[in-house]
Write a protein that holds these residues in place. Structure first.
Motif, PDB file in Angstrom:
ATOM      1  N   ASP A  17      34.979  49.838  30.834  1.00 47.84           N
ATOM      2  CA  ASP A  17      33.861  48.907  30.729  1.00 47.84           C
ATOM      3  C   ASP A  17      32.695  49.283  31.641  1.00 47.84           C
ATOM      4  O   ASP A  17      31.531  49.196  31.242  1.00 47.84           O
ATOM      5  CB  ASP A  17      34.331  47.485  31.059  1.00 47.84           C
ATOM      6  CG  ASP A  17      35.261  46.928  29.988  1.00 47.84           C
ATOM      7  OD1 ASP A  17      35.287  47.484  28.877  1.00 47.84           O
ATOM      8  OD2 ASP A  17      35.968  45.932  30.269  1.00 47.84           O
ATOM      9  N   SER A 254      28.996  38.709  36.557  1.00 46.56           N
ATOM     10  CA  SER A 254      29.572  37.419  36.180  1.00 46.56           C
ATOM     11  C   SER A 254      29.515  36.477  37.372  1.00 46.56           C
ATOM     12  O   SER A 254      29.383  36.899  38.528  1.00 46.56           O
ATOM     13  CB  SER A 254      31.026  37.578  35.728  1.00 46.56           C
ATOM     14  OG  SER A 254      31.857  37.919  36.834  1.00 46.56           O
ATOM     15  N   GLY A 299      42.817  45.217  24.465  1.00 45.73           N
ATOM     16  CA  GLY A 299      43.031  45.138  25.905  1.00 45.73           C
ATOM     17  C   GLY A 299      43.990  46.224  26.349  1.00 45.73           C
ATOM     18  O   GLY A 299      44.453  47.045  25.561  1.00 45.73           O
ATOM     19  N   HIS A 305      48.042  42.038  31.426  1.00 46.35           N
ATOM     20  CA  HIS A 305      47.034  41.751  30.409  1.00 46.35           C
ATOM     21  C   HIS A 305      47.571  40.870  29.288  1.00 46.35           C
ATOM     22  O   HIS A 305      46.844  40.582  28.335  1.00 46.35           O
ATOM     23  CB  HIS A 305      46.471  43.051  29.827  1.00 46.35           C
ATOM     24  CG  HIS A 305      45.349  43.613  30.638  1.00 46.35           C
ATOM     25  ND1 HIS A 305      45.532  44.199  31.856  1.00 46.35           N
ATOM     26  CD2 HIS A 305      44.010  43.660  30.411  1.00 46.35           C
ATOM     27  CE1 HIS A 305      44.365  44.599  32.350  1.00 46.35           C
ATOM     28  NE2 HIS A 305      43.437  44.282  31.494  1.00 46.35           N
ATOM     29  N   SER A 376      42.383  40.109  26.141  1.00 46.92           N
ATOM     30  CA  SER A 376      42.798  39.838  27.521  1.00 46.92           C
ATOM     31  C   SER A 376      41.876  40.601  28.454  1.00 46.92           C
ATOM     32  O   SER A 376      42.021  41.811  28.621  1.00 46.92           O
ATOM     33  CB  SER A 376      44.250  40.262  27.754  1.00 46.92           C
ATOM     34  OG  SER A 376      44.639  39.976  29.085  1.00 46.92           O
ATOM     35  N   PRO A 377      40.895  39.926  29.069  1.00 49.28           N
ATOM     36  CA  PRO A 377      39.931  40.620  29.920  1.00 49.28           C
ATOM     37  C   PRO A 377      40.578  41.144  31.189  1.00 49.28           C
ATOM     38  O   PRO A 377      41.678  40.734  31.580  1.00 49.28           O
ATOM     39  CB  PRO A 377      38.891  39.533  30.244  1.00 49.28           C
ATOM     40  CG  PRO A 377      39.187  38.394  29.319  1.00 49.28           C
ATOM     41  CD  PRO A 377      40.631  38.486  28.987  1.00 49.28           C
ATOM     42  N   CYS A 383      33.645  41.809  30.420  1.00 47.41           N
ATOM     43  CA  CYS A 383      34.586  41.465  29.359  1.00 47.41           C
ATOM     44  C   CYS A 383      34.030  41.952  28.021  1.00 47.41           C
ATOM     45  O   CYS A 383      33.752  41.151  27.120  1.00 47.41           O
ATOM     46  CB  CYS A 383      34.812  39.954  29.345  1.00 47.41           C
ATOM     47  SG  CYS A 383      36.152  39.431  28.263  1.00 47.41           S
ATOM     48  N   ALA A 398      40.868  34.171  23.764  1.00 45.19           N
ATOM     49  CA  ALA A 398      40.879  34.980  24.988  1.00 45.19           C
ATOM     50  C   ALA A 398      41.877  34.422  25.982  1.00 45.19           C
ATOM     51  O   ALA A 398      42.019  33.191  26.128  1.00 45.19           O
ATOM     52  CB  ALA A 398      39.489  35.020  25.616  1.00 45.19           C
ATOM     53  N   SER A 403      36.223  36.753  33.794  1.00 48.71           N
ATOM     54  CA  SER A 403      35.019  36.057  33.335  1.00 48.71           C
ATOM     55  C   SER A 403      35.146  35.526  31.915  1.00 48.71           C
ATOM     56  O   SER A 403      34.133  35.224  31.272  1.00 48.71           O
ATOM     57  CB  SER A 403      33.821  37.006  33.419  1.00 48.71           C
ATOM     58  OG  SER A 403      34.032  38.140  32.583  1.00 48.71           O
ATOM     59  N   ALA A 404      36.362  35.376  31.397  1.00 42.95           N
ATOM     60  CA  ALA A 404      36.540  34.963  30.005  1.00 42.95           C
ATOM     61  C   ALA A 404      35.817  33.657  29.710  1.00 42.95           C
ATOM     62  O   ALA A 404      35.106  33.533  28.704  1.00 42.95           O
ATOM     63  CB  ALA A 404      38.022  34.843  29.674  1.00 42.95           C
ATOM     64  N   CYS A 407      32.095  33.655  29.068  1.00 43.90           N
ATOM     65  CA  CYS A 407      31.611  34.254  27.823  1.00 43.90           C
ATOM     66  C   CYS A 407      31.564  33.259  26.671  1.00 43.90           C
ATOM     67  O   CYS A 407      31.016  33.578  25.619  1.00 43.90           O
ATOM     68  CB  CYS A 407      32.502  35.431  27.432  1.00 43.90           C
ATOM     69  SG  CYS A 407      32.473  36.804  28.605  1.00 43.90           S
TER      70      CYS A 407
END
Length: 485
Positions: A17, A254, A299, A305, A376-377, A383, A398, A403-404, A407
């Protein structure tokens, strides 16, 4: 404008990421030129990202190998006494955690060490005599007072090997630039601060994940020795605070990451959350779906995760929707150890014929493969899989990590968020979406609009373009500041 981007173990030598974020940033600002300083274990890692046309140069530096005992070329003389005096001060500051003087004293000491490098070769000097003696002396001052257990010479040498490499990193001279942008705290941030003190460059710090948190977890996992763990973690925290206080702009990705920055003393007037951006042209709204219900997981395949939880949840869903398939898209395929373990779990549950594990896959293709997306962040950071799912208009669920929740909307109309390790809750969130096409399509439509309004790549690029422009002085002003420091 010339921007120097400092990375560690990410862009351009690794996928992930943070690397994706760096690539989007550079390509999104073609009118600026970028120099990339990539810190790595050996400094010889192979780049895996194509180089954008506006990258002037890439330089790689090793931070995971011992300092050389001899150097063929030196930029200055060796001065062991001068450096040892500063190391004694440094360790007394570091080992006084919680005091008001710790950060101020460490900042002043580090600044003097950077200034010394105008006349001495810090790498050669540390290679001649490391900081272990200064560390033991500072530690024993507190141990003699009954505040700490004894430290062995082996402990001190091991810690010094880690810390001295970071101090030596500050000797690296970044070529002429307008803005220095560190993509993490720790080594990236420390090099950025040293450059600011030496040349007067403004420093931008972006935390896409919390460096200090990751170091805490790594030390707890990999370092069984309490003394070494205590010293390294205390040093890392103190340096992180110096970097946060020196940065001219602190721009976490985030609110979760921003909370750590505030706790570590970041100036709130210089702190602003800039959410990650997704290129909507790469992720158009998907209109076609698989013929049968398919859950697609995006993920990592590690236990933390939640993929094993999803396999158990999938088994529960089969009572209501017996033909539902589970397709797992992660960094490893079915032949990997993690992939084999997941398929073995599915066999134990009697669902192996409906479960498949795929290796690295184009995100667009992975999203198109599912009727409903499960994400799964990472515990911290960007994310992207969830944002890409939202942008593509796929109904999503999620796992509540990192930070799910940031979002999605508070009412969870654009995506559902469920607690980790709750297979029943995960199954209950997925089943209505899998079984009700109208409900699924409605969520996807809301998700696509939500993502385009809040997480477009354009917003990210414009925010950083404004930040760079507001911080970078005219070239003649920057050079005069550097000459007087």
């Amino acid at each position: 404008m010339r921007v120097t981007l400092i990375t560690e173990g990410t862009y351009p030598v690794a996928s992930g990421d943070v690397s994706q974020w760096c690539d989007l940033l550079i390509r999104g600002l073609p009118r600026h030129s970028f120099d990339v300083v990539a810190l790595g274990v050996t400094g010889r890692e192979v780049p895996v990202w194509p180089e954008p046309t506006n990258v002037r140069y890439l330089v790689q530096r090793a931070i995971g190998v011992p300092l050389p005992a001899r150097r063929r070329q030196r930029t200055g003389r060796v001065d062991v006494p001068a450096v040892q005096r500063e190391l004694a001060v440094l360790w007394r500051c570091v080992l006084n955690p919680g005091s008001e003087a710790q950060v101020a004293g460490l900042r002043a000491c580090l600044r003097r060490i950077v200034a010394l490098q105008d006349v001495i070769d810090i790498r050669a000097t540390l290679a001649r005599r490391d900081s272990s003696a200064a560390l033991i002396a500072a530690w024993n001052e507190r141990a003699d007072a009954g505040q700490l257990p004894a430290m062995t010479v082996a402990d001190a040498v091991a810690v010094a090997a880690v810390v001295d490499r970071l101090l030596a990193l500050t000797a690296f001279r970044i070529p002429e630039t307008d803005v220095v942008h560190a993509t993490a705290n720790g080594p990236c941030g420390l090099l950025g601060v040293a450059t600011k003190w030496r040349d007067g460059n403004p420093l931008v710090l972006t935390e896409l994940g919390v460096y200090l948190r990751e170091q805490y977890l790594a030390l707890r996992r990999d370092e069984p020795n309490w003394v070494r763990r205590r010293v390294i973690s205390t040093f890392t925290r103190a340096v992180s605070r110096v970097v946060l206080e020196e940065a001219d702009a602190v721009l976490p990705g985030s609110e979760y990451d921003a909370a750590w920055a505030r706790r570590l003393g970041a100036d709130r007037s210089r702190l602003r959350v800039i959410p990650p951006g997704v290129d909507e042209n790469r992720f158009p709204v998907l209109t076609d779906e698989p013929d049968e219900p398919v859950l697609a997981f995006l993920g990592e395949l590690t236990p933390d995760h939640g993929v094993e939880t999803l396999i158990r949840a999938h088994a529960l869903m089969l009572d209501a929707l017996p033909r539902t398939r589970l397709r797992i898209f992660g960094g490893e395929d079915a032949s990997s150890e993690a992939g084999r373990a997941l398929l073995a779990k599915a066999r134990d549950l009697g669902t192996a014929s409906l479960v498949s594990v795929h290796g690295p896959t184009n995100p667009g293709a992975a999203l198109a493969a599912g009727s409903v997306i499960v994400v799964s962040p990472a515990a911290t950071g960007v994310c992207y899989p969830l944002l890409c799912a939202l942008m593509s208009g796929r109904a999503s669920v999620a796992i509540d990590r990192g930070s799910a929740r940031e979002c999605v909307d508070a009412e969870q109309r654009v995506a559902r968020v469920v607690q980790p390790d709750d297979e029943r809750g995960l199954a209950d969130a997925c089943l209505p979406l899998l079984s009700q096409p109208v409900r699924r399509a409605h969520m996807g439509k809301l998700a696509a609009g939500w993502a385009r309004e809040r997480f477009s790549l354009r917003q990210l690029i414009e925010a950083y373009d404004r930040t760079y422009g507001s911080l970078a002085p005219p070239s003649e002003d920057r050079l005069s500041v550097g000459a007087s420091s």
